[in-house]
Design a protein around this motif. Structure first.
Motif, PDB file in Angstrom:
ATOM      1  N   TYR A 136      -1.444  11.610  12.938  1.00  0.00           N
ATOM      2  CA  TYR A 136      -0.722  11.061  11.793  1.00  0.00           C
ATOM      3  C   TYR A 136      -0.655  12.061  10.640  1.00  0.00           C
ATOM      4  CZ  TYR A 136      -0.990   6.385  13.874  1.00  0.00           C
ATOM      5  OH  TYR A 136      -0.852   5.297  14.686  1.00  0.00           O
ATOM      6  N   THR A 137      -1.777  12.680  10.330  1.00  0.00           N
ATOM      7  CA  THR A 137      -1.813  13.552   9.151  1.00  0.00           C
ATOM      8  C   THR A 137      -1.001  14.831   9.346  1.00  0.00           C
ATOM      9  OG1 THR A 137      -3.914  14.551   9.867  1.00  0.00           O
ATOM     10  CG2 THR A 137      -4.033  12.662   8.355  1.00  0.00           C
ATOM     11  N   SER A 138      -0.817  15.247  10.601  1.00  0.00           N
ATOM     12  CA  SER A 138      -0.001  16.438  10.840  1.00  0.00           C
ATOM     13  C   SER A 138       1.491  16.101  10.877  1.00  0.00           C
ATOM     14  CB  SER A 138      -0.419  17.127  12.138  1.00  0.00           C
ATOM     15  OG  SER A 138      -0.163  16.278  13.244  1.00  0.00           O
ATOM     16  N   ASN A 139       1.809  14.816  10.840  1.00  0.00           N
ATOM     17  CA  ASN A 139       3.203  14.399  10.856  1.00  0.00           C
ATOM     18  C   ASN A 139       3.409  13.294   9.815  1.00  0.00           C
ATOM     19  OD1 ASN A 139       5.830  13.719  11.447  1.00  0.00           O
ATOM     20  ND2 ASN A 139       5.519  13.652  13.667  1.00  0.00           N
ATOM     21  N   PRO A 140       3.309  13.647   8.531  1.00  0.00           N
ATOM     22  CA  PRO A 140       3.390  12.627   7.488  1.00  0.00           C
ATOM     23  C   PRO A 140       4.707  11.865   7.444  1.00  0.00           C
ATOM     24  CG  PRO A 140       3.324  14.835   6.531  1.00  0.00           C
ATOM     25  CD  PRO A 140       3.094  14.988   7.996  1.00  0.00           C
ATOM     26  N   THR A 141       5.798  12.480   7.864  1.00  0.00           N
ATOM     27  CA  THR A 141       7.075  11.764   7.878  1.00  0.00           C
ATOM     28  C   THR A 141       7.031  10.620   8.877  1.00  0.00           C
ATOM     29  OG1 THR A 141       8.261  13.750   7.211  1.00  0.00           O
ATOM     30  CG2 THR A 141       9.565  11.996   8.227  1.00  0.00           C
ATOM     31  N   ILE A 168       0.866  -1.179   0.000  1.00  0.00           N
ATOM     32  CA  ILE A 168       0.000   0.000   0.000  1.00  0.00           C
ATOM     33  C   ILE A 168       0.898   1.222   0.000  1.00  0.00           C
ATOM     34  CG2 ILE A 168      -1.866   1.223   1.160  1.00  0.00           C
ATOM     35  CD1 ILE A 168      -2.508  -1.407   2.638  1.00  0.00           C
ATOM     36  N   SER A 169       0.738   2.069  -0.982  1.00  0.00           N
ATOM     37  CA  SER A 169       1.581   3.260  -1.055  1.00  0.00           C
ATOM     38  C   SER A 169       1.138   4.296  -0.022  1.00  0.00           C
ATOM     39  CB  SER A 169       1.525   3.872  -2.457  1.00  0.00           C
ATOM     40  OG  SER A 169       0.272   4.492  -2.670  1.00  0.00           O
ATOM     41  N   PHE A 170       2.064   5.140   0.346  1.00  0.00           N
ATOM     42  CA  PHE A 170       1.767   6.229   1.267  1.00  0.00           C
ATOM     43  C   PHE A 170       0.670   7.124   0.689  1.00  0.00           C
ATOM     44  CE2 PHE A 170       2.495  10.579   2.754  1.00  0.00           C
ATOM     45  CZ  PHE A 170       2.332  10.385   4.114  1.00  0.00           C
ATOM     46  N   GLU A 171       0.751   7.397  -0.602  1.00  0.00           N
ATOM     47  CA  GLU A 171      -0.232   8.268  -1.264  1.00  0.00           C
ATOM     48  C   GLU A 171      -1.627   7.647  -1.248  1.00  0.00           C
ATOM     49  OE1 GLU A 171       3.721   9.347  -2.093  1.00  0.00           O
ATOM     50  OE2 GLU A 171       2.797   7.417  -2.557  1.00  0.00           O
ATOM     51  N   GLU A 172      -1.683   6.351  -1.226  1.00  0.00           N
ATOM     52  CA  GLU A 172      -2.967   5.656  -1.206  1.00  0.00           C
ATOM     53  C   GLU A 172      -3.560   5.589   0.210  1.00  0.00           C
ATOM     54  OE1 GLU A 172      -4.571   1.576  -3.265  1.00  0.00           O
ATOM     55  OE2 GLU A 172      -2.584   1.501  -2.355  1.00  0.00           O
ATOM     56  N   ILE A 173      -2.705   5.459   1.204  1.00  0.00           N
ATOM     57  CA  ILE A 173      -3.183   5.253   2.571  1.00  0.00           C
ATOM     58  C   ILE A 173      -3.450   6.559   3.320  1.00  0.00           C
ATOM     59  CG2 ILE A 173      -1.053   5.124   3.948  1.00  0.00           C
ATOM     60  CD1 ILE A 173      -2.088   2.396   4.956  1.00  0.00           C
ATOM     61  N   PHE A 174      -2.711   7.603   3.002  1.00  0.00           N
ATOM     62  CA  PHE A 174      -2.832   8.883   3.719  1.00  0.00           C
ATOM     63  C   PHE A 174      -4.270   9.401   3.723  1.00  0.00           C
ATOM     64  CE2 PHE A 174      -2.429  13.456   4.352  1.00  0.00           C
ATOM     65  CZ  PHE A 174      -1.605  13.511   5.467  1.00  0.00           C
ATOM     66  N   PRO A 175      -5.001   9.348   2.602  1.00  0.00           N
ATOM     67  CA  PRO A 175      -6.387   9.848   2.621  1.00  0.00           C
ATOM     68  C   PRO A 175      -7.314   9.111   3.594  1.00  0.00           C
ATOM     69  CG  PRO A 175      -5.612   9.633   0.369  1.00  0.00           C
ATOM     70  CD  PRO A 175      -4.578   8.995   1.248  1.00  0.00           C
ATOM     71  N   LEU A 176      -7.014   7.867   3.917  1.00  0.00           N
ATOM     72  CA  LEU A 176      -7.842   7.149   4.893  1.00  0.00           C
ATOM     73  C   LEU A 176      -7.660   7.744   6.290  1.00  0.00           C
ATOM     74  CD1 LEU A 176      -7.766   5.092   2.447  1.00  0.00           C
ATOM     75  CD2 LEU A 176      -8.360   3.409   4.175  1.00  0.00           C
ATOM     76  N   TYR A 177      -6.417   8.085   6.635  1.00  0.00           N
ATOM     77  CA  TYR A 177      -6.179   8.745   7.921  1.00  0.00           C
ATOM     78  C   TYR A 177      -6.896  10.098   7.947  1.00  0.00           C
ATOM     79  CZ  TYR A 177      -2.609   5.332   9.289  1.00  0.00           C
ATOM     80  OH  TYR A 177      -1.950   4.187   9.654  1.00  0.00           O
TER      81      TYR A 177
END
Length: 138
Positions: free
Chosen positions: A27-32, A10-19
């Motif tokens: 999590y979303t305020s600290n993507p690194t 699962i790519s980061f770009e794919e999973i980030f929108p779920l968070y």
């Protein structure tokens, strides 16, 4: 039909929108941090719709022998209450059926507690245990 895949890539770009969809701003305020956490996870299981779009996942950490910690379980809001979270948990429990302890931490809302209890989890307080947390960032 929903498809499930253990150890899916699962790519980061794919999973980030779920968070983002569930408002997990830590999590979303600290993507690194999130990206590093995802890359160092022990186990991921995905839930995808008929078109292959990621609609949910479970992420676990641990050693895979004595302990597995379910760190994140997210299902897009529009897909919740359809058994997807239950299926993610059941498949994870089956995958790690020889592990001594499966642990997770969650909020204490009644619906959340009922969900995890219905999936075989017991509150630590019911077995004479407690949990502690240290956060050096606070």
């Amino acid at each position: 039909m929903i498809g499930y895949k253990k150890n899916d890539t699962i790519s980061f770009e794919e999973i980030f929108p779920l968070y983002e969809a569930v408002g997990w701003t830590n999590y979303t305020s600290n993507p690194t941090m999130l990206k590093n956490a995802l890359e160092h996870s022990l186990f991921l299981i995905s839930a995808r719709d008929e078109e292959g779009n990621l609609i949910g996942f479970l992420r676990a950490v641990g050693d895979g022998f004595s302990i597995v910690y379910i760190q994140d379980i997210i299902v897009l809001p529009e897909y919740q209450r359809q058994g997807i979270g239950t299926q993610l948990i059941r498949q994870t429990l089956e995958y790690f059926k020889e592990v001594y302890q499966m642990i997770l931490t969650t909020d204490s809302e009644l619906k959340t507690l009922a969900f995890y209890e219905s999936n075989g989890f017991t509150a630590l307080s019911k077995v004479g245990c407690t949990s502690f947390m240290a956060n050096p960032l606070l």
